[in-house]
Design a protein around this motif. Structure first.
Motif, PDB file in Angstrom:
ATOM      1  N   ARG A   1       8.941  -5.492   4.778  1.00  0.00           N
ATOM      2  CA  ARG A   1       8.276  -5.920   3.591  1.00  0.00           C
ATOM      3  C   ARG A   1       9.332  -6.732   2.876  1.00  0.00           C
ATOM      4  O   ARG A   1       8.635  -7.826   2.047  1.00  0.00           O
ATOM      5  CB  ARG A   1       7.959  -4.564   2.560  1.00  0.00           C
ATOM      6  CG  ARG A   1       6.874  -3.779   2.836  1.00  0.00           C
ATOM      7  CD  ARG A   1       6.667  -2.767   2.108  1.00  0.00           C
ATOM      8  NE  ARG A   1       5.342  -1.982   2.549  1.00  0.00           N
ATOM      9  CZ  ARG A   1       4.930  -1.030   2.352  1.00  0.00           C
ATOM     10  NH1 ARG A   1       5.372  -0.194   1.064  1.00  0.00           N
ATOM     11  NH2 ARG A   1       3.705  -0.220   2.437  1.00  0.00           N
ATOM     12  N   SER A   2      10.449  -6.603   2.918  1.00  0.00           N
ATOM     13  CA  SER A   2      11.196  -7.421   1.970  1.00  0.00           C
ATOM     14  C   SER A   2      11.633  -8.879   2.643  1.00  0.00           C
ATOM     15  O   SER A   2      11.846  -9.811   2.094  1.00  0.00           O
ATOM     16  CB  SER A   2      12.670  -6.730   1.738  1.00  0.00           C
ATOM     17  OG  SER A   2      13.213  -6.376   2.861  1.00  0.00           O
TER      18      SER A   2
ATOM     19  N   SER B   1       3.688   4.043   0.403  1.00  0.00           N
ATOM     20  CA  SER B   1       4.979   4.090   0.434  1.00  0.00           C
ATOM     21  C   SER B   1       5.573   4.285   1.748  1.00  0.00           C
ATOM     22  O   SER B   1       4.980   4.540   2.679  1.00  0.00           O
ATOM     23  CB  SER B   1       5.640   5.294  -0.523  1.00  0.00           C
ATOM     24  OG  SER B   1       5.523   6.327   0.206  1.00  0.00           O
ATOM     25  N   PRO B   2       6.879   3.736   2.210  1.00  0.00           N
ATOM     26  CA  PRO B   2       7.525   3.707   3.349  1.00  0.00           C
ATOM     27  C   PRO B   2       7.586   5.270   3.861  1.00  0.00           C
ATOM     28  O   PRO B   2       7.464   5.490   5.029  1.00  0.00           O
ATOM     29  CB  PRO B   2       8.950   3.128   3.166  1.00  0.00           C
ATOM     30  CG  PRO B   2       8.615   2.207   2.014  1.00  0.00           C
ATOM     31  CD  PRO B   2       7.724   2.747   1.431  1.00  0.00           C
TER      32      PRO B   2
ATOM     33  N   VAL C   1      10.650  -1.180   4.951  1.00  0.00           N
ATOM     34  CA  VAL C   1      11.486  -1.680   3.999  1.00  0.00           C
ATOM     35  C   VAL C   1      11.926  -3.012   4.551  1.00  0.00           C
ATOM     36  O   VAL C   1      11.572  -4.038   3.698  1.00  0.00           O
ATOM     37  CB  VAL C   1      12.768  -0.738   3.440  1.00  0.00           C
ATOM     38  CG1 VAL C   1      13.460  -1.585   2.590  1.00  0.00           C
ATOM     39  CG2 VAL C   1      11.878   0.447   2.876  1.00  0.00           C
TER      40      VAL C   1
ATOM     41  N   VAL D   1      10.120  -1.661  -3.211  1.00  0.00           N
ATOM     42  CA  VAL D   1       9.063  -1.802  -2.361  1.00  0.00           C
ATOM     43  C   VAL D   1       7.951  -0.871  -2.051  1.00  0.00           C
ATOM     44  O   VAL D   1       6.916  -0.994  -1.851  1.00  0.00           O
ATOM     45  CB  VAL D   1       9.297  -2.226  -0.826  1.00  0.00           C
ATOM     46  CG1 VAL D   1      10.074  -3.468  -0.699  1.00  0.00           C
ATOM     47  CG2 VAL D   1       9.759  -0.979  -0.262  1.00  0.00           C
ATOM     48  N   SER D   2       8.176   0.341  -2.926  1.00  0.00           N
ATOM     49  CA  SER D   2       7.110   1.506  -3.014  1.00  0.00           C
ATOM     50  C   SER D   2       6.109   1.107  -3.992  1.00  0.00           C
ATOM     51  O   SER D   2       6.537   0.496  -5.128  1.00  0.00           O
ATOM     52  CB  SER D   2       8.006   2.617  -3.094  1.00  0.00           C
ATOM     53  OG  SER D   2       8.459   2.858  -4.425  1.00  0.00           O
ATOM     54  N   VAL D   3       5.053   1.568  -3.787  1.00  0.00           N
ATOM     55  CA  VAL D   3       3.983   1.624  -4.798  1.00  0.00           C
ATOM     56  C   VAL D   3       3.985   2.966  -5.737  1.00  0.00           C
ATOM     57  O   VAL D   3       4.919   3.741  -5.725  1.00  0.00           O
ATOM     58  CB  VAL D   3       2.761   1.241  -4.172  1.00  0.00           C
ATOM     59  CG1 VAL D   3       2.623  -0.242  -3.939  1.00  0.00           C
ATOM     60  CG2 VAL D   3       2.582   2.288  -3.120  1.00  0.00           C
TER      61      VAL D   3
ATOM     62  N   GLU E   1      14.194   0.622  -1.374  1.00  0.00           N
ATOM     63  CA  GLU E   1      13.054   1.169  -1.171  1.00  0.00           C
ATOM     64  C   GLU E   1      12.232   1.189  -2.528  1.00  0.00           C
ATOM     65  O   GLU E   1      11.077   1.322  -2.438  1.00  0.00           O
ATOM     66  CB  GLU E   1      13.301   2.593  -0.761  1.00  0.00           C
ATOM     67  CG  GLU E   1      11.932   3.355  -0.348  1.00  0.00           C
ATOM     68  CD  GLU E   1      12.065   4.901  -0.006  1.00  0.00           C
ATOM     69  OE1 GLU E   1      13.536   5.103   0.361  1.00  0.00           O
ATOM     70  OE2 GLU E   1      11.516   5.693  -0.153  1.00  0.00           O
TER      71      GLU E   1
ATOM     72  N   GLY F   1       0.812  -1.222   0.090  1.00  0.00           N
ATOM     73  CA  GLY F   1      -0.129  -0.080  -0.072  1.00  0.00           C
ATOM     74  C   GLY F   1       0.681   1.177  -0.037  1.00  0.00           C
ATOM     75  O   GLY F   1       1.879   1.399  -0.777  1.00  0.00           O
TER      76      GLY F   1
ATOM     77  N   THR G   1       2.545   9.325  -5.329  1.00  0.00           N
ATOM     78  CA  THR G   1       1.187   9.969  -4.803  1.00  0.00           C
ATOM     79  C   THR G   1       1.419  11.437  -4.763  1.00  0.00           C
ATOM     80  O   THR G   1       2.638  11.850  -4.684  1.00  0.00           O
ATOM     81  CB  THR G   1       0.942   9.499  -3.628  1.00  0.00           C
ATOM     82  OG1 THR G   1       2.043   9.549  -2.686  1.00  0.00           O
ATOM     83  CG2 THR G   1       0.440   7.918  -3.706  1.00  0.00           C
ATOM     84  N   SER G   2       0.496  12.263  -4.756  1.00  0.00           N
ATOM     85  CA  SER G   2       0.597  13.802  -4.637  1.00  0.00           C
ATOM     86  C   SER G   2       1.122  13.990  -3.210  1.00  0.00           C
ATOM     87  O   SER G   2       0.829  13.223  -2.257  1.00  0.00           O
ATOM     88  CB  SER G   2      -0.581  14.318  -5.021  1.00  0.00           C
ATOM     89  OG  SER G   2      -1.463  14.137  -3.995  1.00  0.00           O
TER      90      SER G   2
ATOM     91  N   ASN H   1      -0.249  13.918   2.550  1.00  0.00           N
ATOM     92  CA  ASN H   1      -0.471  12.422   2.172  1.00  0.00           C
ATOM     93  C   ASN H   1       0.377  11.567   2.764  1.00  0.00           C
ATOM     94  O   ASN H   1       1.285  10.721   2.522  1.00  0.00           O
ATOM     95  CB  ASN H   1      -0.065  12.472   0.700  1.00  0.00           C
ATOM     96  CG  ASN H   1      -1.010  11.460  -0.052  1.00  0.00           C
ATOM     97  OD1 ASN H   1      -1.352  10.649   0.773  1.00  0.00           O
ATOM     98  ND2 ASN H   1      -1.051  11.510  -1.378  1.00  0.00           N
TER      99      ASN H   1
ATOM    100  N   THR I   1      16.987  -5.495  -1.716  1.00  0.00           N
ATOM    101  CA  THR I   1      15.669  -4.854  -2.057  1.00  0.00           C
ATOM    102  C   THR I   1      15.798  -3.377  -1.561  1.00  0.00           C
ATOM    103  O   THR I   1      16.172  -3.063  -0.433  1.00  0.00           O
ATOM    104  CB  THR I   1      14.401  -5.432  -1.008  1.00  0.00           C
ATOM    105  OG1 THR I   1      14.547  -6.931  -1.152  1.00  0.00           O
ATOM    106  CG2 THR I   1      13.095  -4.934  -1.485  1.00  0.00           C
TER     107      THR I   1
END
Lengths: 174, 642
Positions: free
Chosen positions: A141-142, A19-20, A138, B16-18, B13, A17, B21-22, A54, B11
């Motif tokens: 997740r990894s 970001s870190p 991080v 793993v980031s999606v 950042e 979902g 976003t604003s 955000n 791995t």
């Protein structure tokens, strides 16, 4: 039930979902809220930032809950730090006097020892906490998430009929 | 998504980031807008109750008892505030209100609010009352109560005054009908006059030994004086007829005169030496009387002769009532002072409550304290409140603030009013904390306090109560630099006392009844000055003088007689020894003065003889007929000029 849903939400957030950076940002803002007394303008600004920026709200709530506990025990430290900076500091006295005589700023209660002390403490901790938490996300997740999924107990719960039934009905209302 | 091809890659950042976003959350902004509008609406529609509740709980904690506000209204648009009724419970008596007001309305100043300060220019208050009955008990629960107030500066002063009012009247009423055991007193009395007289006698005896040598010297002078007298007496001038004869006679006369003058000088020296001893003897005689008076006084105090100078009769009668008024008055004064003391800047608080901290003040150029109420205009009684049994007040109150050093203005209260039963009040108060040395002044005047059917001090000698009468109180207290200076005057008028007619009346009962029946007006004046722990009090009353005079006239004669008898017996015991001592001292004094005067008169007589002989010689010179001889004798005559 609410607590369980919250914990589930946190795990979901950590897995995937946002970001870190968003998660860590939320966590740090939550830390500010948890460290400082709530009834002042600083806290209101932090809450607005959580809504406006955000950042992840669940992480903010987690940060708030975690650091509220710390703040109870660190209150005397905040008071002494605040007193040392506000009352015993001739260098900053003029700056504080200037702030004190501006509109709205006194409503922040910056002249309160605990408010100011906790704010400064949070500023100092903000960077380390942000980067540490980001790294933790991080890492989770990894590596950690995979290990947890592979645990036998997790497999056992996921293959349990009650759990399968729960998964079927939980999104029925959506 | 994690790497699934099996190779071990670090791995990062980015992996793993999606999606990007604003920076800002649009939904969050929308939510905030909706929330803001809801808050505005709620504050317009619901804030009254919320603020009312908050104010009530905050003020209750500050006062230490319940504060209730009815129909509180707050308008965000014009910052108007008002209420229909305010009740502040009296922390000392939670069934009554310390202050109750009717309708009030005021505006909050806008600009100070942005600085977190509350400044109100003017409040209009209606129906300000004190001491009204409450419908429910106004005490707080234990957890809500503020910490108990430390005793005020006036508590100690009130205690000192109470102690003084409860003090002795100076009259031992139990002795009023009693007698004195005079013989017992005399037997037990240690008469100091005897030992003093013995000491004096011993002193005189030791001096007397030295006088004998002096008396011998005086005898020598006396003998010489006799010799000179004979010499002078033997001088004859009738047969002188030549110059040498005259010259020889003149020289002889001059020599004799010089001798007697030298003797006189010697005598004067002796006389001066004796003068001190003569004075000792004289003062000794007069001292004996003083010593006797002292012994009589000691006997009087041992006999415990009653004193008729009454004091504090009014204190004994009205003490409880007076104490009540003083304690109440001081209590309200201390209440006002204690609230101001809470706001004075404090040093570091070592362990404040969790999440409370300590507010540090900085120089505020806007000179607004945290709270400043510039003017309260209080109107008086309205018809709706007529049936209340509280005290209605009207007037003005100025500059109630949390920090007078910032406003630069002392708080001033000018209120007057009364009760529906006719009692009237006038209150003026000044609380000045603008400088480092604070000054507080209060002046309270109450008139028309009814004393009808009032019970008095339980004393068998004094009235049981007052059936009819009124009391006026005028008081003024000034506290400056920790020193109190005050005056309270109580005046009771048209008083009608109640006596227990069933009791058998002793003489003293009759006297007290007479005194109180005659006293239509009684006043008690209490003055006090100094620091609370060392307060100097002065209590005066017209009742004390009336009482003393009556006592003296009725009982004075009887005790005066006993006092005289005691004195007579003391003198009787001392008199024989006194006579012996006086006679001893007088005999020595007479001896001294006799010898001195005897010698002195001899010398004077000799001088007279010489002067007479001089005149004879001069006459003889004048009777010479021979002009040449007469001319020569003029020079001789000149040498006789003294």
């Amino acid at each position: 039930m609410i607590i369980l849903r919250f914990i589930a939400k946190i795990i979901q957030v950590l897995r995937a979902g946002p970001s870190p950076s968003q998660i860590a940002g939320g966590f740090v803002l939550g830390m500010f809220l948890g460290m400082m007394p709530l009834a002042n303008l600083f806290s209101l600004v932090i809450v607005l930032l959580i809504f406006v920026l955000n950042v992840n709200i669940s992480a903010a709530i987690l940060g708030w809950m975690a650091f509220t506990l710390f703040s109870y025990f660190l209150d005397p430290v905040f008071h002494n730090l605040g007193y040392a900076l506000l009352a015993n500091n001739e260098l900053l006295k003029n700056l504080f006097t200037w702030f004190y005589n501006r509109p709205v700023i006194p409503l922040s209660k910056f002249n309160n020892t605990v408010v100011f002390g906790s704010f400064i403490f949070s500023i100092i901790l903000a960077s380390p906490v942000y980067f540490s938490f980001k790294k933790a996300v991080v890492l989770y997740r990894s590596t950690i998430d995979k290990r947890i999924r592979n645990l036998k107990i997790v497999h056992a719960v996921q293959s349990n009929r009650a759990y399968l039934y729960y998964r079927k009905i939980r999104n029925l209302g959506d | 998504m994690p790497n699934t091809n099996g190779s071990e890659k670090k791995t990062t950042e980015k992996q793993v980031s999606v999606k990007k976003t604003s920076f800002l959350r649009r939904k969050g902004l929308l939510t905030l807008l909706i929330l803001f509008i809801s808050i505005i609406l709620c504050s317009i529609l619901l804030s009254d109750k919320f603020i009312e509740h908050r104010l009530e709980s905050r003020l209750s904690l500050g006062v230490g008892a319940k504060v209730e506000i009815d129909n509180f209204s707050f308008s965000l648009i014009g910052l108007n505030v008002g209420w229909k009724r305010l009740q502040i419970t009296d922390p000392e008596n939670t069934k009554k209100n310390l202050i109750e007001t009717g309708v009030a309305e005021f505006d909050l100043a806008v600009e100070p609010l942005f600085y977190g300060k509350v400044v109100i220019d003017k409040i209009k208050l209606e129906n300000l009352q004190n001491g009204t009955e409450r419908e429910s008990d106004g005490s707080l629960s234990k957890s809500q109560k503020a910490e108990s107030e430390k005793p005020g500066i006036l508590d100690e002063a009130a205690q000192n005054i109470s102690k003084e009012l409860s003090g002795s009247t100076g009259i031992d009423f139990s002795r009023m009908d009693g007698k004195i055991d005079i013989n017992g007193v005399i037997d037990a009395l240690e008469i100091k006059t005897f030992s003093r007289m013995n000491e004096l006698k011993n002193s005189v005896n030791s001096k007397a030994a030295g006088w004998e040598n002096e008396f011998k010297a005086l005898s020598g002078i006396k003998d010489k004086a006799d010799e000179i007298k004979n010499k002078a007496g033997s001088l004859k001038f009738e047969n002188l007829n030549n110059v040498s004869g005259f010259i020889q006679s003149a020289n002889t006369l001059k020599a004799v005169r010089a001798e007697i003058l030298s003797l006189k000088t010697e005598f004067e020296d002796k006389k001066t030496a004796f003068a001190g001893d003569v004075n000792l003897l004289k003062s000794g005689i007069s001292s004996i009387d003083d010593w006797i008076k002292e012994d009589i006084k000691t006997a009087g105090s041992k006999a415990n002769l009653p004193d008729f100078d009454a004091k504090n009769i009014a204190g004994m009668l009205f003490g409880e009532k007076i104490k009540e008024y003083i304690n109440d008055g001081f209590k309200y004064f201390d209440l006002a002072r204690n609230y101001y003391e809470k706001f004075s800047p404090a040093s570091k608080v070592e362990s404040p409550e969790r999440f409370t901290g300590q507010d540090i003040s900085f120089r505020n150029d806007k000179a607004w304290p945290g709270f400043w109420l510039k003017h309260i205009s209080v109107s008086g009684l309205t018809t709706s409140a007529e049936k209340s049994n509280g005290i209605f007040l009207s007037g003005n109150i100025f500059d109630i603030s949390s920090n007078q050093k910032k406003t630069g203005k002392p708080s001033v209260i000018n209120l007057s009013g009364g009760k529906t039963n006719g009692r009237s009040y006038d209150l003026k108060m000044l609380l000045d904390y603008t400088a480092d040395n604070s000054t507080e002044e209060v002046s309270v005047n109450i008139s028309g306090i009814s004393l009808n059917n009032t019970s008095l001090w339980n004393n068998s000698l004094l009235p049981e109560g007052i059936s009819r009468g009124t009391l006026d109180v005028l008081s003024n207290v000034l506290i400056s630099n920790g020193e109190i200076n005050g005056n309270i005057k109580f005046t009771g008028e048209t008083l009608n006392f109640i006596f227990n007619s069933s009791k058998k009346l002793s003489l003293i009962n009759k006297i007290t009844e007479e005194v109180f029946k005659e006293a239509e007006k009684i006043n008690v004046n209490i003055s006090f000055k100094g620091k609370p722990d060392g307060l100097k009090l002065s209590i005066a009353s017209n009742l004390d003088n009336i009482f003393s005079q009556k006592l003296k006239s009725a009982l004075g004669r009887e005790f005066e007689k006993q006092k005289n008898e005691l004195e007579h017996k003391v003198r009787q015991k001392i008199e024989p020894e006194k006579q012996k001592a006086v006679s001893f001292l007088r005999s020595h004094m007479n001896n001294l003065t006799g010898r001195l005067s005897g010698t002195e008169s001899l010398i004077s007589a000799d001088l007279d003889i010489i002067n007479t002989k001089k005149l004879e010689l001069e006459k003889q010179i004048d009777n010479v007929k021979n002009p040449l001889l007469k001319q020569a004798l003029k020079a001789v005559k000149k040498t006789l000029k003294w």
